[in-house]
Enzyme design. Structure first.
Site, PDB file in Angstrom:
ATOM      1  N   GLY A   1       0.798  -1.173   0.097  1.00 49.04           N
ATOM      2  CA  GLY A   1      -0.200  -0.023  -0.100  1.00 49.04           C
ATOM      3  C   GLY A   1       0.895   1.210  -0.009  1.00 49.04           C
ATOM      4  O   GLY A   1       0.486   2.271   0.397  1.00 49.04           O
ATOM      5  N   SER A   2       1.873   1.433  -0.768  1.00 48.07           N
ATOM      6  CA  SER A   2       2.590   2.661  -0.764  1.00 48.07           C
ATOM      7  C   SER A   2       1.963   3.606  -1.428  1.00 48.07           C
ATOM      8  O   SER A   2       1.824   4.867  -1.169  1.00 48.07           O
ATOM      9  CB  SER A   2       4.167   2.407  -1.214  1.00 48.07           C
ATOM     10  OG  SER A   2       3.980   1.980  -2.558  1.00 48.07           O
ATOM     11  N   ASN A   3       1.033   3.170  -2.660  1.00 51.98           N
ATOM     12  CA  ASN A   3       0.472   4.274  -3.290  1.00 51.98           C
ATOM     13  C   ASN A   3      -0.576   4.834  -2.393  1.00 51.98           C
ATOM     14  O   ASN A   3      -0.948   5.874  -2.692  1.00 51.98           O
ATOM     15  CB  ASN A   3       0.119   3.756  -4.728  1.00 51.98           C
ATOM     16  CG  ASN A   3       1.148   3.902  -5.706  1.00 51.98           C
ATOM     17  OD1 ASN A   3       1.475   4.865  -6.208  1.00 51.98           O
ATOM     18  ND2 ASN A   3       1.729   2.582  -5.951  1.00 51.98           N
TER      19      ASN A   3
ATOM     20  N   HIS B   1      -0.486   2.015 -13.096  1.00 52.80           N
ATOM     21  CA  HIS B   1       0.093   0.834 -13.532  1.00 52.80           C
ATOM     22  C   HIS B   1       1.651   1.375 -13.821  1.00 52.80           C
ATOM     23  O   HIS B   1       1.908   2.553 -14.232  1.00 52.80           O
ATOM     24  CB  HIS B   1      -0.465   0.314 -14.768  1.00 52.80           C
ATOM     25  CG  HIS B   1       0.227  -0.783 -15.495  1.00 52.80           C
ATOM     26  ND1 HIS B   1      -0.005  -1.961 -15.138  1.00 52.80           N
ATOM     27  CD2 HIS B   1       0.930  -0.857 -16.641  1.00 52.80           C
ATOM     28  CE1 HIS B   1       0.820  -2.882 -15.652  1.00 52.80           C
ATOM     29  NE2 HIS B   1       1.457  -2.178 -16.738  1.00 52.80           N
TER      30      HIS B   1
ATOM     31  N   ARG C   1     -16.509 -14.758  -8.349  1.00 51.40           N
ATOM     32  CA  ARG C   1     -16.197 -13.272  -8.395  1.00 51.40           C
ATOM     33  C   ARG C   1     -17.550 -12.471  -8.129  1.00 51.40           C
ATOM     34  O   ARG C   1     -17.307 -11.251  -7.593  1.00 51.40           O
ATOM     35  CB  ARG C   1     -15.631 -13.219  -9.683  1.00 51.40           C
ATOM     36  CG  ARG C   1     -15.053 -11.771  -9.927  1.00 51.40           C
ATOM     37  CD  ARG C   1     -14.205 -11.357 -11.238  1.00 51.40           C
ATOM     38  NE  ARG C   1     -14.043 -12.243 -12.309  1.00 51.40           N
ATOM     39  CZ  ARG C   1     -13.468 -12.022 -13.414  1.00 51.40           C
ATOM     40  NH1 ARG C   1     -13.550 -10.570 -13.305  1.00 51.40           N
ATOM     41  NH2 ARG C   1     -13.200 -12.755 -14.271  1.00 51.40           N
TER      42      ARG C   1
ATOM     43  N   ASN D   1      -6.857   3.649 -11.904  1.00 50.87           N
ATOM     44  CA  ASN D   1      -5.792   2.507 -11.592  1.00 50.87           C
ATOM     45  C   ASN D   1      -4.485   3.155 -11.723  1.00 50.87           C
ATOM     46  O   ASN D   1      -4.356   3.988 -12.584  1.00 50.87           O
ATOM     47  CB  ASN D   1      -6.028   1.403 -12.590  1.00 50.87           C
ATOM     48  CG  ASN D   1      -4.723   0.315 -12.038  1.00 50.87           C
ATOM     49  OD1 ASN D   1      -4.723   0.044 -10.963  1.00 50.87           O
ATOM     50  ND2 ASN D   1      -4.500  -0.325 -13.268  1.00 50.87           N
TER      51      ASN D   1
ATOM     52  N   GLU E   1       5.427   7.114  -9.227  1.00 54.45           N
ATOM     53  CA  GLU E   1       3.969   6.561  -8.970  1.00 54.45           C
ATOM     54  C   GLU E   1       3.455   7.466  -7.786  1.00 54.45           C
ATOM     55  O   GLU E   1       2.243   7.934  -8.018  1.00 54.45           O
ATOM     56  CB  GLU E   1       3.963   5.164  -8.589  1.00 54.45           C
ATOM     57  CG  GLU E   1       4.145   4.155  -9.909  1.00 54.45           C
ATOM     58  CD  GLU E   1       3.872   2.973  -9.375  1.00 54.45           C
ATOM     59  OE1 GLU E   1       3.010   2.443  -8.735  1.00 54.45           O
ATOM     60  OE2 GLU E   1       4.793   1.763  -9.638  1.00 54.45           O
TER      61      GLU E   1
ATOM     62  N   MET F   1      -5.067  -6.573  -6.448  1.00 59.27           N
ATOM     63  CA  MET F   1      -4.661  -7.872  -7.470  1.00 59.27           C
ATOM     64  C   MET F   1      -5.737  -8.759  -7.920  1.00 59.27           C
ATOM     65  O   MET F   1      -5.510  -9.906  -8.025  1.00 59.27           O
ATOM     66  CB  MET F   1      -3.538  -8.570  -6.696  1.00 59.27           C
ATOM     67  CG  MET F   1      -2.282  -7.821  -6.291  1.00 59.27           C
ATOM     68  SD  MET F   1      -1.496  -7.034  -7.812  1.00 59.27           S
ATOM     69  CE  MET F   1      -0.698  -8.377  -8.506  1.00 59.27           C
ATOM     70  N   ARG F   2      -7.102  -8.253  -7.848  1.00 58.27           N
ATOM     71  CA  ARG F   2      -8.000  -9.108  -8.292  1.00 58.27           C
ATOM     72  C   ARG F   2      -8.358  -8.383  -9.690  1.00 58.27           C
ATOM     73  O   ARG F   2      -8.805  -7.044  -9.549  1.00 58.27           O
ATOM     74  CB  ARG F   2      -9.318  -8.978  -7.576  1.00 58.27           C
ATOM     75  CG  ARG F   2      -8.992  -9.481  -5.954  1.00 58.27           C
ATOM     76  CD  ARG F   2      -8.666 -10.863  -5.841  1.00 58.27           C
ATOM     77  NE  ARG F   2      -9.244 -11.923  -6.401  1.00 58.27           N
ATOM     78  CZ  ARG F   2      -8.802 -13.015  -6.841  1.00 58.27           C
ATOM     79  NH1 ARG F   2      -7.801 -13.445  -6.228  1.00 58.27           N
ATOM     80  NH2 ARG F   2      -9.818 -13.984  -7.178  1.00 58.27           N
TER      81      ARG F   2
HETATM   82  C1  GRF Z   1       2.555  -0.627  -7.973  1.00 60.01           C
HETATM   83  O1  GRF Z   1       3.677  -0.748  -8.487  1.00 60.01           O
HETATM   84  C2  GRF Z   1       1.447  -0.202  -8.799  1.00 60.01           C
HETATM   85  O2  GRF Z   1       1.666   0.439 -10.080  1.00 60.01           O
HETATM   86  C3  GRF Z   1       0.829  -1.701  -9.226  1.00 60.01           C
HETATM   87  O3  GRF Z   1       1.109  -2.466  -8.148  1.00 60.01           O
HETATM   88  C4  GRF Z   1       2.080  -1.797  -7.310  1.00 60.01           C
HETATM   89  C5  GRF Z   1       1.491  -1.754  -5.799  1.00 60.01           C
HETATM   90  O4  GRF Z   1       2.440  -1.062  -5.026  1.00 60.01           O
HETATM   91  N1  GRF Z   1      -0.482  -1.457  -9.743  1.00 60.01           N
HETATM   92  P1  GRF Z   1       1.769  -0.560  -3.293  1.00 60.01           P
HETATM   93  O5  GRF Z   1       1.034  -1.615  -3.137  1.00 60.01           O
HETATM   94  O6  GRF Z   1       1.355   0.738  -3.908  1.00 60.01           O
HETATM   95  O7  GRF Z   1       3.019  -0.293  -2.821  1.00 60.01           O
END
Ligand code: GRF
Length: 220
Positions: A14-16, A111, A67, A109, A176, A92-93
């Protein structure tokens, strides 16, 4: 100021998510993070969000028959909290077309590549194997196809000759953390207009110069 009620969906560290929460804590930020949902009870990000006074929920996909029932629970939790926008941040789903269409233009999202190149997983390994000189990251609106949808912001980072997947991932991740809060602020403040397959940004400043990699000897 009426702030856009936003949920973040995570599966891991969850760094983002942290970058979004930290920016949204500023008084003039146009969105508030009202809910963090993880499908994975072990997700490190849940603790950080709870510690910042944000409502958290774990909706473990393994507890559902399929799902659709998982997504019904997700949808109900989002609706209950009055959520207006969803930010996927390492979630991741894959979401079904039904769910994505119900929340059309309301899911973002991030990426870790310059889309539409390098969709999918193991991006940084594939970037290095392809020998491209720039990689980066993209925030986009979500469409039913994986890693597809109108682009809001991209950041380009150089790929260095001595990079491995980890060093490149670290450089991309820094970018990001800068573009996701910016993209959320643009959407929440109503500065993003969708026109067909593309997103137009009101009042944007464009970079003017080309980037070169490798650079000329004199740095020009
Ligand atoms: C990030 O690299 C994002 O671009 C991708 O999954 C990763 C998630 O990292 N979709 P975090 O959990 O936000 O650290």
């Amino acid at each position: 100021m009426e702030k856009l009620k936003t949920a973040i969906l995570i599966s891991g560290r969850g760094s983002n998510m942290r970058a979004l929460i930290d920016h949204a804590a500023q008084a003039d930020f146009p969105a508030c993070i009202a809910l963090v949902i993880s499908n994975n009870p072990e997700a490190g990000g849940l603790e950080y969000a709870a510690g910042h006074g944000i409502a958290t929920l774990c909706i473990d996909h393994r507890g559902f028959k399929g799902r659709h029932s998982f997504e019904r629970a997700l949808d109900a939790a989002l609706a209950d909290a009055g959520i207006e926008l969803i930010c996927l941040a390492g979630f991741m789903r894959l979401l079904s077309a039904e769910f994505v269409n119900k929340w059309r233009d309301k899911i973002l999202n991030i990426h870790p590549s310059l889309l539409p190149s390098f969709k999918g997983l193991n991006v940084h390994e594939r970037v290095i194997d392809a020998g491209v000189r720039f990689s980066g990251c993209t925030v986009h609106f979500v469409r039913p196809e994986m890693d597809d949808g109108p682009i809001i912001i991209q950041a380009a980072v150089p790929v260095r000759g001595d990079d491995d997947a980890d060093s490149l991932a670290a450089r991309v991740l820094k970018a990001e953390h800068r573009i996701y809060p910016q993209a959320l602020a643009l959407v929440a403040s109503g500065r993003v207009r969708l026109s067909g397959q593309t997103a137009k940004i009101e009042g944007a400043h464009w970079p003017v110069d080309a980037l070169f990699n490798p650079q000329w000897e004199d740095g020009a």
